[in-house]
Design an enzyme around this catalytic site. Structure first.
Site, PDB file in Angstrom:
ATOM      1  N   LYS A  89      -5.114   8.859   3.949  1.00 11.73           N
ATOM      2  CA  LYS A  89      -5.268  10.087   3.155  1.00 11.73           C
ATOM      3  C   LYS A  89      -6.449  10.945   3.604  1.00 11.73           C
ATOM      4  CE  LYS A  89      -2.515   9.225  -0.834  1.00 11.73           C
ATOM      5  NZ  LYS A  89      -2.211   7.775  -0.816  1.00 11.73           N
ATOM      6  N   GLU A 111      -5.439  16.460  -7.668  1.00 12.21           N
ATOM      7  CA  GLU A 111      -4.816  15.571  -8.638  1.00 12.21           C
ATOM      8  C   GLU A 111      -4.790  14.194  -8.010  1.00 12.21           C
ATOM      9  OE1 GLU A 111      -3.083  17.085  -6.361  1.00 12.21           O
ATOM     10  OE2 GLU A 111      -1.937  15.370  -5.636  1.00 12.21           O
ATOM     11  N   SER A 377      -0.355   1.947   6.521  1.00  9.92           N
ATOM     12  CA  SER A 377      -0.987   3.110   5.876  1.00  9.92           C
ATOM     13  C   SER A 377      -2.301   2.811   5.170  1.00  9.92           C
ATOM     14  CB  SER A 377      -0.008   3.745   4.891  1.00  9.92           C
ATOM     15  OG  SER A 377       0.395   2.827   3.896  1.00  9.92           O
TER      16      SER A 377
HETATM   17  C1  LIG Z   1      -1.010   7.252  -1.172  1.00 13.40           C
HETATM   18  C2  LIG Z   1      -0.574   6.152  -0.292  1.00 13.40           C
HETATM   19  C3  LIG Z   1       0.753   6.076   0.189  1.00 13.40           C
HETATM   20  C4  LIG Z   1       1.853   7.026  -0.235  1.00 13.40           C
HETATM   21  O1  LIG Z   1       1.641   8.371   0.106  1.00 13.40           O
HETATM   22  P1  LIG Z   1       2.427   9.079   1.286  1.00 13.40           P
HETATM   23  O2  LIG Z   1       2.109  10.523   1.110  1.00 13.40           O
HETATM   24  O3  LIG Z   1       3.876   8.775   1.121  1.00 13.40           O
HETATM   25  O4  LIG Z   1       1.893   8.533   2.554  1.00 13.40           O
HETATM   26  C5  LIG Z   1       1.089   5.053   1.058  1.00 13.40           C
HETATM   27  N1  LIG Z   1       0.177   4.118   1.436  1.00 13.40           N
HETATM   28  C6  LIG Z   1      -1.100   4.159   0.994  1.00 13.40           C
HETATM   29  C7  LIG Z   1      -2.042   3.105   1.444  1.00 13.40           C
HETATM   30  C8  LIG Z   1      -1.526   5.173   0.119  1.00 13.40           C
HETATM   31  O5  LIG Z   1      -2.790   5.193  -0.324  1.00 13.40           O
END
Ligand SMILES: *Cc1c(COP(=O)(O)O)cnc(C)c1O
Length: 393
Positions: A89, A111, A377
């Site tokens: 993010k 948000e 992610s």
């Molecule tokens: C917020 C988040 C997501 C989901 O958000 P996307 O916009 O779909 O990437 C996925 N993995 C992690 C670790 C997150 O913090």
């Protein structure tokens, strides 16, 4: 076929800017300026500098030896979990804070649901010395106390949203209301490839650094810039879009988006938008969303707060409709087991969002020469409570 945004802000049948008239000046200011600013040399130099020195990029593309043996394919993990603040993010919030500064804004609003985007926003506001207000559902504030305190330590004001059922959707409404009332000095940092045009395109561009790096790293490690598969979880879809972006035109690269099936797609408690959604308008764009017969948004459910969203970014709706990407859904239980499996196979405890993408490996049929890139992610530190409560390890 072109998969990126067209001049009117659409991806095929999806996208656009369906906003109240009072938001029009804010969104129009962004639309008219975002490309000119983000394509400037000086902007890019500062963006690249911060990604390298503050975020810690490039993140490794790690060949997962034991995971590869298990699935009989060459599996590489793109380590977004190693980014500062623990997930992808921050790539987007760095880009947007630089854009806000270039537009002369002194205040930032955002948000947040689970608090990850709120923490990433509070972090870049502290870095730049800008005033930060984060709207968060009152219920989410109770469920995600550590992230609330992280934001406060970083100097952000966390404002509870007390309308509706006091979660992400209500926080988004409050943030929009704030923006309408403070159009000149405030920038609204949206955390995924959702919202009115130009947000989905802007966020996709900032996150595209992920696939840009993957291409270079694959050449180094395999001699070929394109993998056979790219696999990523999808909440709104920003980490998936970042991982897909530079492969969209390479038709032989199979793009796999993984959604949360919660207690099961047909259980009434899920967030499997492509499986259950119908076209509608959510947070300013036309997309697929889970809704009742008469168009009321259905409350989503997933064990992972980051996938607990009733819609999907319009670009993913387009990739789904055109069949450029395939979508799989994974239950809570499958994801939790995959999280433990990765922990014990590679020594990496993943975020529970990410664990959904890992569980998808069980649903795909690989040839033994296939190169698979899985976008990791985020890291699991924030989810320790959930792992403990689940308990089966
Ligand atoms: C917020 C988040 C997501 C989901 O958000 P996307 O916009 O779909 O990437 C996925 N993995 C992690 C670790 C997150 O913090």
């Amino acid at each position: 076929m072109k998969y990126t945004v067209d001049e009117s802000g659409f991806y095929g049948n999806f996208g656009g800017a369906y906003i109240p008239e009072m938001l029009y000046p804010n969104v129009e200011e962004l639309r008219l300026n975002y490309l000119a600013i983000t394509e400037q040399k000086s902007f890019n130099e500062e963006f690249q500098h911060l990604l390298r020195e503050f975020v810690g990029r490039p993140t490794p593309l790690y060949f997962a030896q034991r995971l590869s043996e298990r699935y009989q394919a060459h599996i590489y993990l793109k380590r977004e979990d190693l980014c500062h603040t623990g997930a992808h993010k921050i790539n987007n919030t760095i880009g947007q804070i630089l854009l806000a500064k270039a537009l002369g804004k002194s205040k930032i609003i955002a948000e947040t649901g689970a608090g990850q985007h709120g923490v990433a926003t509070a972090t870049v506001c502290a870095l730049m010395g800008l005033d930060c207000t984060v709207y968060m559902g009152k219920l989410d504030m109770e469920r995600q106390k550590p992230n609330v305190e992280r934001m406060r330590i970083l100097g952000a004001r966390v404002v509870p949203a007390t309308s509706g059922n006091q979660t992400l959707k209500d926080a988004t409404n409050e943030a929009m209301r704030h923006w309408i009332n403070n159009p000149t000095d405030t920038h609204y940092i949206i955390g995924s490839v959702v919202g009115p045009h130009p947000y989905p395109d802007m966020v996709a561009r900032f996150q595209s650094v992920i696939s840009q790096e993957i291409k270079i790293q694959l050449i180094d490690q395999t001699g070929n810039p394109t993998p056979d598969y790219v696999v990523a979880c999808v909440g709104g879809g920003s980490n998936a879009m970042g991982a897909f972006y530079h492969f969209l035109q390479d038709d032989h690269v199979q793009l796999i988006g993984v959604e949360a099936a919660g207690h099961g797609v047909d259980s009434g408690e899920s967030a499997a938008t492509t499986a259950l959604g119908k076209p509608g308008i959510l947070h300013g764009s036309k997309t697929l969303l889970m809704q009742t017969q008469d168009g009321q948004v259905i409350e989503p459910y997933s064990i992972s707060a980051g996938l607990d969203y009733p819609g999907i970014g319009p670009i993913h709706a387009h990739l789904f409709e055109t069949e450029r990407a395939s979508f799989i859904n994974i239950t809570d239980e499958e994801a939790m087991q995959a999280g433990i499996m990765l922990s014990r196979t590679e020594g990496i405890i993943p975020a529970i969002e990410t664990a959904h993408a890992i569980a998808a490996l069980d649903k795909l049929q690989f040839d033994k020469d296939d190169v698979v890139v899985l976008n990791l992610s985020g890291r699991g530190d924030k989810d320790l409570e959930t792992y403990i409560r689940w308990g089966k390890y």
